[in-house]
Design a protein around this motif. Sequence first.
Motif, PDB file in Angstrom:
ATOM      1  N   GLY A 103       0.817  -1.208   0.000  1.00 50.30           N
ATOM      2  CA  GLY A 103       0.000   0.000   0.000  1.00 50.30           C
ATOM      3  C   GLY A 103       0.850   1.255   0.000  1.00 50.30           C
ATOM      4  O   GLY A 103       0.418   2.300  -0.472  1.00 50.30           O
ATOM      5  N   GLY A 104       2.073   1.183   0.546  1.00 44.67           N
ATOM      6  CA  GLY A 104       3.015   2.285   0.464  1.00 44.67           C
ATOM      7  C   GLY A 104       2.460   3.610   0.943  1.00 44.67           C
ATOM      8  O   GLY A 104       2.094   3.782   2.101  1.00 44.67           O
ATOM      9  N   PHE A 105       2.376   4.561   0.037  1.00 40.75           N
ATOM     10  CA  PHE A 105       1.977   5.927   0.371  1.00 40.75           C
ATOM     11  C   PHE A 105       0.568   6.000   0.956  1.00 40.75           C
ATOM     12  O   PHE A 105       0.238   6.947   1.661  1.00 40.75           O
ATOM     13  CB  PHE A 105       2.076   6.829  -0.862  1.00 40.75           C
ATOM     14  N   VAL A 106      -0.280   5.019   0.675  1.00 40.40           N
ATOM     15  CA  VAL A 106      -1.608   4.995   1.300  1.00 40.40           C
ATOM     16  C   VAL A 106      -1.469   4.769   2.806  1.00 40.40           C
ATOM     17  O   VAL A 106      -2.129   5.422   3.615  1.00 40.40           O
ATOM     18  CB  VAL A 106      -2.487   3.901   0.663  1.00 40.40           C
ATOM     19  N   LEU A 107      -0.579   3.848   3.189  1.00 39.00           N
ATOM     20  CA  LEU A 107      -0.290   3.616   4.609  1.00 39.00           C
ATOM     21  C   LEU A 107       0.239   4.875   5.275  1.00 39.00           C
ATOM     22  O   LEU A 107      -0.167   5.232   6.383  1.00 39.00           O
ATOM     23  CB  LEU A 107       0.746   2.493   4.754  1.00 39.00           C
ATOM     24  N   TRP A 108       1.170   5.555   4.595  1.00 32.76           N
ATOM     25  CA  TRP A 108       1.795   6.737   5.192  1.00 32.76           C
ATOM     26  C   TRP A 108       0.764   7.838   5.448  1.00 32.76           C
ATOM     27  O   TRP A 108       0.750   8.449   6.516  1.00 32.76           O
ATOM     28  CB  TRP A 108       2.892   7.281   4.279  1.00 32.76           C
ATOM     29  N   THR A 109      -0.084   8.092   4.461  1.00 39.02           N
ATOM     30  CA  THR A 109      -1.064   9.163   4.595  1.00 39.02           C
ATOM     31  C   THR A 109      -2.127   8.808   5.625  1.00 39.02           C
ATOM     32  O   THR A 109      -2.558   9.661   6.417  1.00 39.02           O
ATOM     33  CB  THR A 109      -1.720   9.460   3.238  1.00 39.02           C
ATOM     34  N   ASP A 110      -2.556   7.559   5.628  1.00 38.23           N
ATOM     35  CA  ASP A 110      -3.532   7.119   6.622  1.00 38.23           C
ATOM     36  C   ASP A 110      -2.975   7.282   8.031  1.00 38.23           C
ATOM     37  O   ASP A 110      -3.670   7.712   8.947  1.00 38.23           O
ATOM     38  CB  ASP A 110      -3.906   5.662   6.353  1.00 38.23           C
ATOM     39  N   ARG A 111      -1.709   6.949   8.201  1.00 40.04           N
ATOM     40  CA  ARG A 111      -1.083   7.063   9.519  1.00 40.04           C
ATOM     41  C   ARG A 111      -0.907   8.522   9.922  1.00 40.04           C
ATOM     42  O   ARG A 111      -1.026   8.867  11.090  1.00 40.04           O
ATOM     43  CB  ARG A 111       0.266   6.364   9.482  1.00 40.04           C
ATOM     44  N   ALA A 112      -0.627   9.378   8.955  1.00 41.82           N
ATOM     45  CA  ALA A 112      -0.394  10.785   9.264  1.00 41.82           C
ATOM     46  C   ALA A 112      -1.692  11.547   9.490  1.00 41.82           C
ATOM     47  O   ALA A 112      -1.811  12.311  10.459  1.00 41.82           O
ATOM     48  CB  ALA A 112       0.404  11.440   8.134  1.00 41.82           C
ATOM     49  N   PHE A 113      -2.681  11.363   8.636  1.00 40.76           N
ATOM     50  CA  PHE A 113      -3.860  12.233   8.645  1.00 40.76           C
ATOM     51  C   PHE A 113      -5.194  11.509   8.825  1.00 40.76           C
ATOM     52  O   PHE A 113      -6.211  12.171   9.005  1.00 40.76           O
ATOM     53  CB  PHE A 113      -3.922  13.044   7.344  1.00 40.76           C
ATOM     54  N   GLY A 114      -5.201  10.179   8.742  1.00 41.75           N
ATOM     55  CA  GLY A 114      -6.450   9.471   8.939  1.00 41.75           C
ATOM     56  C   GLY A 114      -6.981   8.825   7.684  1.00 41.75           C
ATOM     57  O   GLY A 114      -6.389   8.926   6.598  1.00 41.75           O
ATOM     58  N   PRO A 115      -8.140   8.152   7.797  1.00 41.93           N
ATOM     59  CA  PRO A 115      -8.629   7.312   6.694  1.00 41.93           C
ATOM     60  C   PRO A 115      -9.076   8.066   5.450  1.00 41.93           C
ATOM     61  O   PRO A 115      -8.821   7.600   4.339  1.00 41.93           O
ATOM     62  CB  PRO A 115      -9.791   6.541   7.330  1.00 41.93           C
ATOM     63  N   PHE A 116      -9.769   9.202   5.599  1.00 42.24           N
ATOM     64  CA  PHE A 116     -10.248   9.879   4.394  1.00 42.24           C
ATOM     65  C   PHE A 116      -9.101  10.378   3.518  1.00 42.24           C
ATOM     66  O   PHE A 116      -9.074  10.107   2.307  1.00 42.24           O
ATOM     67  CB  PHE A 116     -11.188  11.026   4.743  1.00 42.24           C
ATOM     68  N   PRO A 117      -8.104  11.107   4.069  1.00 43.47           N
ATOM     69  CA  PRO A 117      -6.961  11.473   3.223  1.00 43.47           C
ATOM     70  C   PRO A 117      -6.220  10.252   2.674  1.00 43.47           C
ATOM     71  O   PRO A 117      -5.735  10.280   1.537  1.00 43.47           O
ATOM     72  CB  PRO A 117      -6.068  12.288   4.169  1.00 43.47           C
ATOM     73  N   GLY A 118      -6.130   9.173   3.480  1.00 39.14           N
ATOM     74  CA  GLY A 118      -5.473   7.975   2.993  1.00 39.14           C
ATOM     75  C   GLY A 118      -6.186   7.373   1.803  1.00 39.14           C
ATOM     76  O   GLY A 118      -5.560   6.961   0.815  1.00 39.14           O
ATOM     77  N   SER A 119      -7.505   7.317   1.878  1.00 43.16           N
ATOM     78  CA  SER A 119      -8.284   6.782   0.763  1.00 43.16           C
ATOM     79  C   SER A 119      -8.175   7.672  -0.469  1.00 43.16           C
ATOM     80  O   SER A 119      -8.049   7.183  -1.599  1.00 43.16           O
ATOM     81  CB  SER A 119      -9.749   6.632   1.178  1.00 43.16           C
ATOM     82  N   LEU A 120      -8.220   9.000  -0.260  1.00 37.10           N
ATOM     83  CA  LEU A 120      -8.113   9.921  -1.389  1.00 37.10           C
ATOM     84  C   LEU A 120      -6.743   9.816  -2.044  1.00 37.10           C
ATOM     85  O   LEU A 120      -6.619   9.863  -3.275  1.00 37.10           O
ATOM     86  CB  LEU A 120      -8.367  11.350  -0.909  1.00 37.10           C
ATOM     87  N   MET A 121      -5.706   9.673  -1.216  1.00 35.94           N
ATOM     88  CA  MET A 121      -4.368   9.437  -1.766  1.00 35.94           C
ATOM     89  C   MET A 121      -4.355   8.192  -2.640  1.00 35.94           C
ATOM     90  O   MET A 121      -3.790   8.190  -3.748  1.00 35.94           O
ATOM     91  CB  MET A 121      -3.357   9.277  -0.623  1.00 35.94           C
TER      92      MET A 121
END
Length: 495
Positions: A103-121
Amino acid sequence: MAHEIQLHASRTSADMAEPLHESILPIQSNGEKPHKEKSKLALLPLVFLIYFEVSGGPYGSEQTVQAGGPLLAILGFVLFPFVWSIPEALITAELATALPGNGGFVLWTDRAFGPFPGSLMGSWKFLSGAINSAAYPALCADYIARAIPSISSGAPRVVTVTATTILLSFLNYTGLSVVGYTAMVLCAASLSPFFLMAAAGLPKLHPRRWGAIASDRDWRLFFNTLFWNLNFWDNASTLAGEVDRPQRTFPRALLAAGLLTSAAYLVPLLIGTAVLDVPYSSWDSGFYADAAGMIAGHWLKYWIEVGAVLSAIGLYEAQLSSAAFQLLGMADLGFLPKLFSLRSKWFDTPWVGIVTSSLISLGISFLTLDDIISSANFLYSLGMLLEIASFLWLRRKEPRLKRPFRVPLRKPWLIFMCALPSAFLIYVMTLASWRVFAVSGGLTLFGCGLYFSMELCKKKGCLMFGTLGEMVGEMEEEEEEEVKPTFRNSRPASM
């Protein structure tokens, strides 16, 4: 569905102050069988997978000369890596080794900002990758058409692009290690004619031609082509859960791939612009084949045309692998239904992700190459701005996160390092046409709608989702009951 979860075995009292979800990382989703250690991706095939994620050779870079002339093209490939490629590779190395899961960058964004930004990423990066992948069967058809003009348009072109997409997708289905080692062979076969062209051109060099600049410069074409040929360094992070010892392997692979990519662009560019005295308008996509014919003969022209086809195969395979494993990682996180985490029983590959990515790529593969590049660049730029923000925020939010590779800069220099590529991303986005703005805006709305529709499906129970998120939530509650009293009652020895 079985999930392998990485837990930090030992936690000091200071570490226990961190929430449990910061120490839980989904490494891989294996469908219904445990992952086999022997299938882990080694350093050498990873180097060539990254190489094909980013470059695949000088094919398709000719338009930088057409848009700006030899001097700007050479400066672009010399300086742009320092502005863009190196910062992106450093960010990828740090986060891929700190959070080495599919998942790479999806994991990073989810960990940093939460599920909605992670999904959008995930939506931005997946769609940009799918659009980018669509360029390669089209580019392959363009080179074949130079030898067989009858397939340059109409039904023969449609059949060629469709058949190429299906065959290459099946190769990807046979396994990640197969794709990695195939990439090594494809790299050697596709780059070798350029070094022969360089050897044949050395006696004919006129270095003064390197200083020429096109009188009618096309900045949009120049930067879009340059950006397209030097981005996607982070794509291989989506399959980090499949890499052997990613904490050691990723930084080394990124460095080796970076050196190989620079040589692949600069050697033929320096030779071609110094030897040939042709109008800059001739430097269109595929011109390197004509250049080789002028320098060494028709035999080398045909070899480069074959090499272009081989390069397109490697490019497509690498992009398809990262896209498929990104969907698998998103399914692990609960952003997509459990269906996307299924693997082939024969080859252990995420076959649903492969089919989905292939169909999307095929559907848009009949656009012009310029439209494909512009749309992919815009969506990728949106994702990269969010990725850079995630990198900086994780440095602030989780300073104690174990980072086997850490960018050796303090916060002010980190901000400066990230400001340069961010400014360039914004500049590239301003060059987009109204059509690209409209398409990208529509796809962003689609990404937002996807997240909320998936959340609704979870509540309604109309689709099956992975249980990793539920497991993490339950373990957080259990850990919270144990951690709080322990942390409050513990004092450092010095007190």
